[in-house]
Scaffold this active site. Structure first.
Site, PDB file in Angstrom:
ATOM      1  N   LYS A   1       0.791  -1.201  -0.001  1.00 51.26           N
ATOM      2  CA  LYS A   1      -0.050   0.116   0.073  1.00 51.26           C
ATOM      3  C   LYS A   1       0.776   1.245  -0.115  1.00 51.26           C
ATOM      4  O   LYS A   1       0.180   2.253  -0.580  1.00 51.26           O
ATOM      5  CB  LYS A   1      -0.822   0.103   1.123  1.00 51.26           C
ATOM      6  CG  LYS A   1      -2.106  -1.053   1.206  1.00 51.26           C
ATOM      7  CD  LYS A   1      -3.254  -0.909   2.164  1.00 51.26           C
ATOM      8  CE  LYS A   1      -4.181  -1.840   2.087  1.00 51.26           C
ATOM      9  NZ  LYS A   1      -5.269  -2.025   3.006  1.00 51.26           N
TER      10      LYS A   1
ATOM     11  N   ASP B   1     -10.470   2.604   2.540  1.00 52.94           N
ATOM     12  CA  ASP B   1     -10.564   1.525   3.793  1.00 52.94           C
ATOM     13  C   ASP B   1     -11.167   2.479   4.762  1.00 52.94           C
ATOM     14  O   ASP B   1     -12.083   1.908   5.565  1.00 52.94           O
ATOM     15  CB  ASP B   1      -9.259   1.433   4.291  1.00 52.94           C
ATOM     16  CG  ASP B   1      -8.452   0.115   3.445  1.00 52.94           C
ATOM     17  OD1 ASP B   1      -8.855  -0.633   2.896  1.00 52.94           O
ATOM     18  OD2 ASP B   1      -7.158   0.291   3.630  1.00 52.94           O
TER      19      ASP B   1
END
Ligand code: ATR
Length: 276
Positions: A71, A107
């Site tokens: 990420k 997220d």
């Protein structure tokens, strides 16, 4: 022409990747909304993430989800970032177009939607305690602020990391502060466990007073059984929820980013719960 030849290609990229549930989740979303898309798993060698992404773009890839451990690399690779990716310091959703590689992070929005819509717990004007100061914690802070919470307190085993993280959000519309665990002496409306402690069957050292009868204790982890954090919270009278809904909602938000269509997450949640 077959559907395959006209379907837009998407993927989830990680290492390891076999365990990822994203292909099934996105296949269900695509089926439900009638979108012509294919979604596959891509294993990237640890030192070849960027190469793997460029290879996928060359093969016609339109977008990708990014998972552990890439990420931060996805954040560095993106040529443009959304404000929520910028605030998270990490990217879990890439979109590829003629303009280049755009990085987003869904997220935090996934967490907020799961709490407010699926658990039915409002966040506006509520006090929130965030446990942890790693990437998972950082990723949810801006969406929590944008949900107009009353205030955010961050507590972490390594206190200096919590202080640094709170400092980064000190100019927000909502007060964001850090505290040592033993300083926490009031109940919070929502407590979010963003630590990886549940993986070691460990529990952050929370004073009993943080739990009230209205408290929602949310663990970003999920599994067939309630996590140790959830068991502890139930023992102190709190309502609990695990992170499966967040997983589905972040996927739905990525789907929306790519396709402009919002899938109905409830049946996908029920299906995945049954698979655990
Ligand atoms: P992630 O990207 O999942 O957030 P990370 O950046 O390694 O991963 O962060 C893990 C978080 O879990 C940190 O807040 C870590 O606390 P430290 O900053 O003190 O390391 C927390 N954590 C991990 N194991 C823990 C444990 N057994 N008890 C309490 N906190 C724990």
């Amino acid at each position: 022409m077959t559907l395959e030849s006209v379907a837009d290609r998407y993927a989830v990229i990680g290492n390891p990747i076999e365990h990822s549930k994203s292909p099934q989740v996105h296949a269900l979303f695509a089926q439900q909304t009638g979108q012509a898309m294919q979604y596959e798993r891509l294993l990237a060698p640890i030192d070849r993430f960027a190469e793997r992404v460029h290879g996928f773009i060359a093969q016609g890839g339109r977008g990708a989800n990014v998972t552990v451990p890439f990420k931060l690399e996805a954040f560095a690779l993106a040529q443009a970032l959304t404000p929520r990716a910028q605030a998270a310091g990490a990217v879990n959703t890439l979109s590829f177009s003629a303009e280049g590689i755009k990085g987003d992070n869904t997220d935090g929005m996934g967490l907020v939607r799961d709490i407010t819509r699926n658990a039915g717990v409002p966040l506006r004007d509520r006090s929130v305690l965030l446990l942890g100061a790693g990437g998972a914690a950082r990723g949810v802070i801006l969406p929590l602020i944008e949900a107009h919470i009353a205030g955010l307190v961050i507590a972490n085993r390594t206190q200096s990391r919590a202080m640094e993280l709170a400092q980064q959000f000190s100019h927000s519309d909502v007060p964001v502060s850090s505290a040592a665990f033993e300083q926490l002496d009031q109940p919070f409306d929502v407590i979010i466990n963003a630590t990886s402690a549940s993986l070691d069957a460990a529990l952050p050292p929370l004073p009993d007073g943080v739990f009230g009868p209205q408290t929602l204790a949310y663990d970003m982890m999920y599994g067939a059984q309630p996590t140790i954090f959830m068991q502890h919270a139930v023992g102190h009278g709190a309502k609990v929820r695990d992170g499966l809904g967040m997983l589905i909602e972040q996927a739905a938000e990525s789907f929306f980013v790519w396709r402009g269509v919002r899938p109905d997450t409830a049946p996908v949640y029920q299906w995945l719960r049954g698979q655990l």
